[in-house]
Enzyme design. Sequence first.
Site, short mmCIF file in Angstrom:
data_model
loop_
_atom_site.label_atom_id
_atom_site.label_comp_id
_atom_site.label_asym_id
_atom_site.label_seq_id
_atom_site.Cartn_x
_atom_site.Cartn_y
_atom_site.Cartn_z
N LEU A 17 -11.64 -5.72 8.45
CA LEU A 17 -12.60 -5.51 7.35
C LEU A 17 -12.26 -6.39 6.16
CD1 LEU A 17 -15.10 -3.92 6.42
CD2 LEU A 17 -13.55 -2.25 5.39
N LYS A 18 -10.96 -6.52 5.89
CA LYS A 18 -10.53 -7.37 4.78
C LYS A 18 -11.01 -8.81 5.01
CE LYS A 18 -6.30 -9.69 3.32
NZ LYS A 18 -6.19 -9.44 1.88
N SER A 434 9.21 -14.46 -12.78
CA SER A 434 8.65 -15.42 -11.84
C SER A 434 7.85 -16.49 -12.58
CB SER A 434 7.77 -14.70 -10.82
OG SER A 434 6.73 -14.02 -11.47
N TRP A 562 8.10 1.66 -3.45
CA TRP A 562 7.22 0.76 -2.71
C TRP A 562 7.64 0.61 -1.25
CZ3 TRP A 562 6.42 -3.30 -7.22
CH2 TRP A 562 5.45 -2.79 -8.09
N GLU A 606 5.08 5.09 -11.71
CA GLU A 606 4.10 5.33 -10.66
C GLU A 606 4.24 6.64 -9.90
OE1 GLU A 606 3.54 2.49 -7.32
OE2 GLU A 606 2.67 1.29 -8.92
N HIS A 696 -2.63 -11.41 -16.36
CA HIS A 696 -3.54 -11.15 -15.23
C HIS A 696 -4.81 -11.97 -15.32
CE1 HIS A 696 -0.88 -7.71 -15.83
NE2 HIS A 696 -0.82 -7.70 -14.52
N1 GLN Z 1 10.45 -10.12 -12.30
C1 GLN Z 1 9.21 -9.91 -11.64
C2 GLN Z 1 8.30 -11.11 -11.82
O1 GLN Z 1 8.33 -11.71 -12.82
C3 GLN Z 1 8.50 -8.68 -12.16
C4 GLN Z 1 7.21 -8.44 -11.44
C5 GLN Z 1 6.54 -7.15 -11.78
O2 GLN Z 1 6.79 -6.57 -12.81
N2 GLN Z 1 5.65 -6.70 -10.95
O3 GLN Z 1 7.52 -11.45 -10.97
#
Ligand code: GLN
Length: 757
Positions: A17-18, A434, A562, A606, A696
Site C-alpha cells: 500500500l505504501k 546529524s 523505539w 513519548e 522540518h
Molecule cells: N542526534 C540526532 C540527530 O541529530 C537526534 C535526532 C532526533 O532527535 N530525532 O539526528
Amino acid sequence: MNTSIIGYPRIGGLRELKFASEKYFRGEIDQAELEKVAKQIRLYDLDLQKKSGLDFIPSNDFSYYDGVLDTAFLLNAVPERYTSLGLSPLDTFFAAARGYQGEKGDVKALAMKKWFNTNYHYIVPEIDDAADIKLAGTKPFDLFNEALENGVKTKPVIVGAYTFLKLARYIGKKTAADFVDAAAAAYSEILKKFADLGAEWVQFDEPSLVMDMTAEDKKLFVSLYEKILSAKGSVKVLAQTYFGDVRDVYTELTSLAFDGIGLDFVEGKKSLELVRANGFPKDKILFAGLVNGKNIWKCSYEKVLANLEILKANAGEIVINTSCSLQHVPVTLANESKLPENVKKHFAFAEEKLAEIAELKKITSADAPEKTEEYLANKALHSEVRSGANDEVRAKVAKLTDKDFTRLPAFAEREKVQKERFKLPLFPTTTIGSFPQTADVKGARKDLRTGNITNDEYETFMKKKIAECVALQEEIGLDVLVHGEFERNDMVEYFGECLDGYIFTEKAWVQSYGTRCVKPPVVWGDISRAKPMTVKWSVYAQSLTSKPMKGMLTGPVTILNWSFPREDISLKESALQIALAIREEVLDLEANGISIIQVDEAALREKLPLRRADWREDYLDWAIPAFRYVHSGVRPETQIHTHMCYSEFADIIKDIDNMDADVITFEASRSDLTILDVLKENNFRTEVGPGVYDIHSPRVPSKEEIKAAVAKMLDRIPAEKLWVNPDCGLKTRGTKETVPSLTNLVNAAKEARNENS
Ligand code: GLN
Ligand code: ZN
C-alpha cells in the site's frame, strides 16, 4: 468460545500500500490502479482471517491514510480549505492528510498526533463553529459490502463518537458538548444503515475511555451513547476499548445498552480487578483482550487460561480478543528469511496471531484444555531457557544503588568548572548532531552492506565526510562541533547493531503514519556493549579541530521505546541494561579525550503512561534514573548534553531537570516558545538550547528572525544559561538550506552576544 480481532495491519506484507500510494502521489499510477492494490490487500487479509477460523472479522479497519481522518470525512467534519480545492474525493482526503500544493491552491496538512501510547500517528480532525456533523460518506458500508460479496459478514469498525469528539481540535467557541446531538444522530444513522445491510455487529473504537476522565468527560460519553443506543435497532453494538483500563467509567460503560464491551487485559492494569470487583453484566458479551496486539512475542496460553478462569466466574459469554488492533505489529513472519528458527519460533506477528487465536479457540473448547497438544507445546516454548542471558549484566543491574544514579559534584559546581574549562562565548552555538544525509552517504552505507566497497574504502569515505563537515562548521563559526552522524542509518538501529542482545528483522514494518513505516529492532536477550560504538568517529573528528567535538549517543529510554521490548523481564530492567552499555561508551569517549557528550533522549516523553497516576511508578521512576546512570560516572569537567524532540514536557519539567544533564536542547520553534514560561516558573537549572528554527521545513530562517527568537528566550532564560541551536538534527535537510540557515544562526548569536555583554 468465539474469537475476534480488533483490526488488522493495512499496509500489506511487503508494504504494497505504501509503494502504490507513493506512486499515486507522484502521478505514476491512477486512482483505479491504487484502488486495485488496496482491494488486493483487503481481500487477501479477509481470506486469511476467514481461513484461520476467526469468528468476528473486522472491516473498515483499512484506510488509505488514517482511520480517524476517515471518520472525519464520514462525519462531514472536514475544513472548508480542503473541500473547496475542488479535488476528487480521494485527493481531498490526501490533501487533508498531507497538504496540497498545486494549481488548485496551497494548503498545509491537518495536524498529526501520536495515537495514545503507540508509535502510530493519527490526523487530528479540526472542527469549527460552522461544522455540520452528519453522515456524509459510504466507505464503511462499501467495505462491508465488499467483504459480504466475498463471503464474509464482517464486524465493521469505526472510531466511536466519544473518542472522535475528544480527539478533535475545536477552532471556534464550540466544544465537544455542542456536537453531541449531531454526532449522535450521525452514529445512529450509521447503525441504521448497517442494520439495513444485514450487519450483525458494529464495533465502535473508544480508546479515549482509558484516559483520565473528568465528570464532564463522563457526561459527554454517557449522553452520546444514551442517544446512539436508544435507536440502534437490530444491530448489536460493541464498545471496544484498548491501551489501558476503564477505571473511571466502568460503571457507566457496563450500564449503557451496549451488546458487547471490549476490555484490554494486557495493558489494562486494573481491568481484571474491575471485572472481579464489580462483576460484568450477564446480558452482554465480554470481548476479552487477552492476546497482546502490540508486541511480537508468542502469547502464553497458560496466562490466557488463568485470566479466562477469573473472567468466567464473573461474566456471561466471553469472546477471545486481541488487546488492541494488530496494526501495531508487523504483518507476517513469512518474509523473514534470516531469523534463526530458534528465534522465530518465539515470535508472532499479525498473521501468526491469527493462528494463536485459532489455537486458543480449540484449546478452550477441549474438555481438558491443559492436556491439549497446542497448550503443551506453548507451555514448553515458554519454559524454554532462551539464549541471550548475560549473568554479569544482570548482576551489575541488581547491584545498582542510589549512589550510582548521582553525579557528583552537584550541578552548580560543575557548571562553574565547565565554564572555566571551555571558556565558550555567551550564547554558544551548536547543532543537534546529524548533518544532511546526502545520496553519497546513503550510497556508501549501502555499498558496504552489499559488499560493493571494502571496509577500508568505507572508512576513507566516512572520514572524508567528517572532515568536510568539521571544516564547514569551522567556516560557519559554530562553537561546539559535531561529526555529522554519517555512519548512522537510524539513531536506534545503529546502536542496536553494536549491542549484544538485539535482533533485527528484514521486513517487519509497522505503520507509523500514512505511508511512513518503521522497523523497530527487538530486544531479545540481556543487553551489553559488544564493542565501542562511536569512539573511532568522534576521536577522528576531534583530531581535526581545536574546538570541542560533541560525542553523540542515543539514550537508554529512547533506544528501548523505539524497540519491541521483552516481556519476560521488566522495562525497567531492560532500560538499566541498556544504560549500562551506553555508560560504558560515555566513559570510553571521555577517556579518549571527548570533552562534551550528548546523549539523545528524543523519545523520552513519548511513552509517558496515559494516566497521570501511573506516570511515576510505571515510568519516570526508572526512566530518569536510567538516564542519570549513563552519565553519573563522568568527571565534573565533562559536559553532558541531552536532546529531546519536542517541548511538551511542561508537566514533567522537574523530572527533566532531574535528568541532571548540563545542557538540554529541544524543539521549541513550532510550539511558539510557550515552554519558556514553564522553564522560568520552575527555575530550570539545566542550561538550555530551545531550537531557534524549525528543521522540518526547507525554509531558511533569516538572521533577524533568529535574533528575535533569541531575544524572546532571553526574557525568560538567564543569558549565561542560553545556547543557540536548531531544533533537531539536520539529516533530512539538504546542504542548500543548511549552510545559509546555520550561517544566519551564528551571525544572530554573535550580534546578540555583542548587544548583551
Ligand atoms: N542526534 C540526532 C540527530 O541529530 C537526534 C535526532 C532526533 O532527535 N530525532 O539526528
Ligand atoms: Zn530531535
